[in-house]
Design an enzyme around this catalytic site. Structure first.
Site, short mmCIF file in Angstrom:
data_model
loop_
_atom_site.label_atom_id
_atom_site.label_comp_id
_atom_site.label_asym_id
_atom_site.label_seq_id
_atom_site.Cartn_x
_atom_site.Cartn_y
_atom_site.Cartn_z
NE ARG A 1 12.08 11.30 -10.33
CZ ARG A 1 12.37 12.29 -11.16
NH1 ARG A 1 13.03 12.02 -12.27
NH2 ARG A 1 12.03 13.51 -10.91
CD GLU B 1 20.60 9.23 -15.01
OE1 GLU B 1 20.87 10.41 -15.29
OE2 GLU B 1 19.45 8.79 -14.97
CG HIS C 1 17.96 11.37 -17.28
ND1 HIS C 1 18.07 11.12 -15.94
CD2 HIS C 1 16.79 12.03 -17.42
CE1 HIS C 1 17.03 11.61 -15.31
NE2 HIS C 1 16.24 12.17 -16.19
#
Length: 99
Positions: free
Chosen positions: A28, A57, A74
């Site tokens: 995270r 993002e 990610h």
């Protein structure tokens, strides 16, 4: 508990890193003091960082300007093995809930 992991790598802990340190974050964004990490990277106090998670993002921030950083969108959990393990863990959670 996410709150207890917030800035796990805070300024004080990051300052313990040696010059050849490579920080990898696929957990995270909140677990690292990203402002201080940026300063360490920019000033070449640590070797580099690989980051797969961000507060927002897609990421277009200041880390993109650094040459000693690898940024991925990610995708840290996209391998076949990780996906299989995630599915098993989810299934076990469902089975345990039904008991």
């Amino acid at each position: 508990n996410l709150a207890s992991n917030k800035q796990l790598l805070n300024k004080r802990r990051l300052n313990f890193c040696k010059k050849n340190c490579l920080i990898i974050n696929t957990a995270r964004s909140e677990v690292i003091d990203n402002e201080h990490l940026y300063n360490l990277l920019k000033n070449k106090k640590i070797f580099g960082a690989c980051m797969d998670v961000f507060n927002e993002e897609p990421y277009f921030g200041k880390f993109t300007k650094l040459e000693n950083v690898i940024l991925t969108p990610h995708i840290g959990s996209y391998s076949k093995e990780i996906r299989s393990e995630m599915e098993k863990e989810a299934l076990m959670s469902v089975i345990n809930l039904k008991r």
